[in-house]
Design an enzyme around this catalytic site. Structure first.
Site, PDB file in Angstrom:
ATOM      1  CG  HIS A 119      49.674 -81.704  55.163  1.00 52.25           C
ATOM      2  ND1 HIS A 119      49.100 -81.713  53.917  1.00 52.25           N
ATOM      3  CD2 HIS A 119      48.662 -82.025  56.035  1.00 52.25           C
ATOM      4  CE1 HIS A 119      47.812 -82.020  54.016  1.00 52.25           C
ATOM      5  NE2 HIS A 119      47.527 -82.208  55.306  1.00 52.25           N
ATOM      6  CD  GLU A 157      40.714 -82.767  55.376  1.00 53.19           C
ATOM      7  OE1 GLU A 157      40.850 -81.579  55.036  1.00 53.19           O
ATOM      8  OE2 GLU A 157      41.681 -83.513  55.643  1.00 53.19           O
ATOM      9  CD  GLU A 158      44.656 -84.591  55.556  1.00 54.31           C
ATOM     10  OE1 GLU A 158      44.857 -84.127  54.410  1.00 54.31           O
ATOM     11  OE2 GLU A 158      44.948 -83.986  56.596  1.00 54.31           O
ATOM     12  CG  ASP A 170      41.135 -78.827  59.604  1.00 56.02           C
ATOM     13  OD1 ASP A 170      41.905 -79.531  60.296  1.00 56.02           O
ATOM     14  OD2 ASP A 170      40.999 -78.988  58.379  1.00 56.02           O
ATOM     15  CG  ASP A 209      45.473 -81.714  59.353  1.00 58.83           C
ATOM     16  OD1 ASP A 209      44.253 -81.615  59.223  1.00 58.83           O
ATOM     17  OD2 ASP A 209      46.258 -81.900  58.388  1.00 58.83           O
TER      18      ASP A 209
END
Length: 365
Positions: A331, A184-185, A246, A142
């Site tokens: 995550h 992105e995060e 992704d 990721d």
């Protein structure tokens, strides 16, 4: 009433038959376009050496939170690697207020075959990692590995697909643009404002930017009003479609057809994978990566908010290659180098290389 009902049923059956015939014809047409066996074998052979891809991954798979020293180093590495490969590299740099203060962002863009291109195929991934205070988040899937795969694809285009194409294939008038999105995060919890910083900025920029790099001037339309006057071509309108990679490289590797606009592209990926299995060049697996017989998940697409969204919202066809459901490592601290399955990486990269060759070239006459 019975006659109306019978006619309705007959009309429905006829409509279903017509749809089935059209679908099968369309599917067979795409299947016929897949590369010859000799070229598929050659791509597979070239993909056995993963040393370059592994090196890219090792350089990127670090904690790389936006605006940190390691984040800047990773961005520099990506940009320099693309320059060394001979691509035309540019950056979209900007600063923006966030929930944790002002941050500096840098999207990295690299073009292959831009001189010969009327349209663009965009291949993309994000290179930042999310902030976690209680553990170092390497974000291997990721998206360190997707970024490494993009660099591998760029190397394939520059070294195996030359400026004239290949021995048996010639270039089409389409360029390939690699985009490494920043930001992105979310810095805190995901919201529309705290996420997709780079993608939102770039989509807006390209919507305003003319294809020759000039900014659109609203006064032009006011000073030369004409119903016959077409809107000037923008960088956004040049995009034939955008592919976003992704969460790749881990055990979770089942991908669905998510958008009707890019369903034909998904079918091509499925056909390529199927041919590799027929050639016995891929390992047997219970579930294929791509399968055109797998149920469509068009209703799920709107729930998958990712870097493709600002482009899809502006009408750009998008192919979102992301496992559904996400892997259990998502995550978490487990999303590190140990989760990477290099057999899966090799096979996916092989499929993407064949897909690219199919899309940017055509058989020589």
């Amino acid at each position: 009433m019975k006659m109306v009902s019978r006619r309705y049923q007959e009309a429905s059956r006829l409509a279903e038959m017509i749809f089935l015939v059209l679908f099968l014809s369309f599917t067979l047409l795409d299947a016929a376009k897949v590369l010859p066996r000799t070229e598929l074998r050659q791509i597979a052979q070239e993909s056995t050496d993963l040393s370059s891809l592994k090196n890219h991954f090792e350089q990127i798979a670090v904690v790389r939170v936006v605006d940190s020293a390691e984040h800047a180093r990773v961005g520099d590495y990506i940009a320099e690697t693309l320059k060394l490969l001979g691509l035309e590299v540019s950056v979209d740099e900007f600063s923006q207020e966030t929930l944790v203060g002002r941050k500096f962002f840098r999207n990295i863009i690299a073009d292959w075959n831009p001189r010969n291109a009327n349209d663009l195929i965009v291949l993309s991934a994000h290179y930042d990692s999310k902030v976690f205070d209680d553990f170092p988040f390497i974000a291997a899937t990721d998206s360190a590995m997707p970024c490494a795969m993009l660099l591998e694809l760029a190397e394939y285009l520059t070294q195996s697909v030359t400026g004239d194409g290949t021995e048996k294939r010639q270039l089409q008038h389409v360029g390939t643009r690699f985009v490494f999105f920043d930001g992105e995060e979310a810095f805190l919890d995901w919201t529309d404002d705290d996420s997709l910083y780079g993608a939102r900025h770039l989509a807006s920029l390209w919507e305003q930017q003319r294809a020759n790099g000039q900014q659109n001037n609203p006064e032009d339309a006011e000073s030369h009003p004409s119903e016959d006057c077409e809107k000037p071509s923008t960088e956004l309108s040049r995009i034939r479609y955008l592919v976003l990679l992704d969460l790749l490289g881990g055990p979770a590797s089942v991908f669905y057809d998510l958008y009707t606009s890019t369903s034909p592209l998904y079918i091509i990926l499925s056909d390529i994978e199927q041919q590799y299995h027929k050639l016995k060049l891929f390992s047997p697996r219970s579930q294929r990566f791509f399968s055109k017989s797998r149920r469509k998940l068009y209703h799920v697409a709107s729930q998958l908010k990712d870097d493709h969204k600002p482009f899809a919202d502006r009408g750009v066809p998008t192919l979102h290659v992301i496992p559904v459901p996400f892997g259990s490592e998502w995550h978490t601290e487990a999303d590190n180098a140990d989760i990477i399955d290099y057999q899966i990486v090799r096979e996916l990269t092989t499929i993407f290389k064949a897909f690219l060759l199919h899309e940017v070239t055509e058989p020589r006459e």
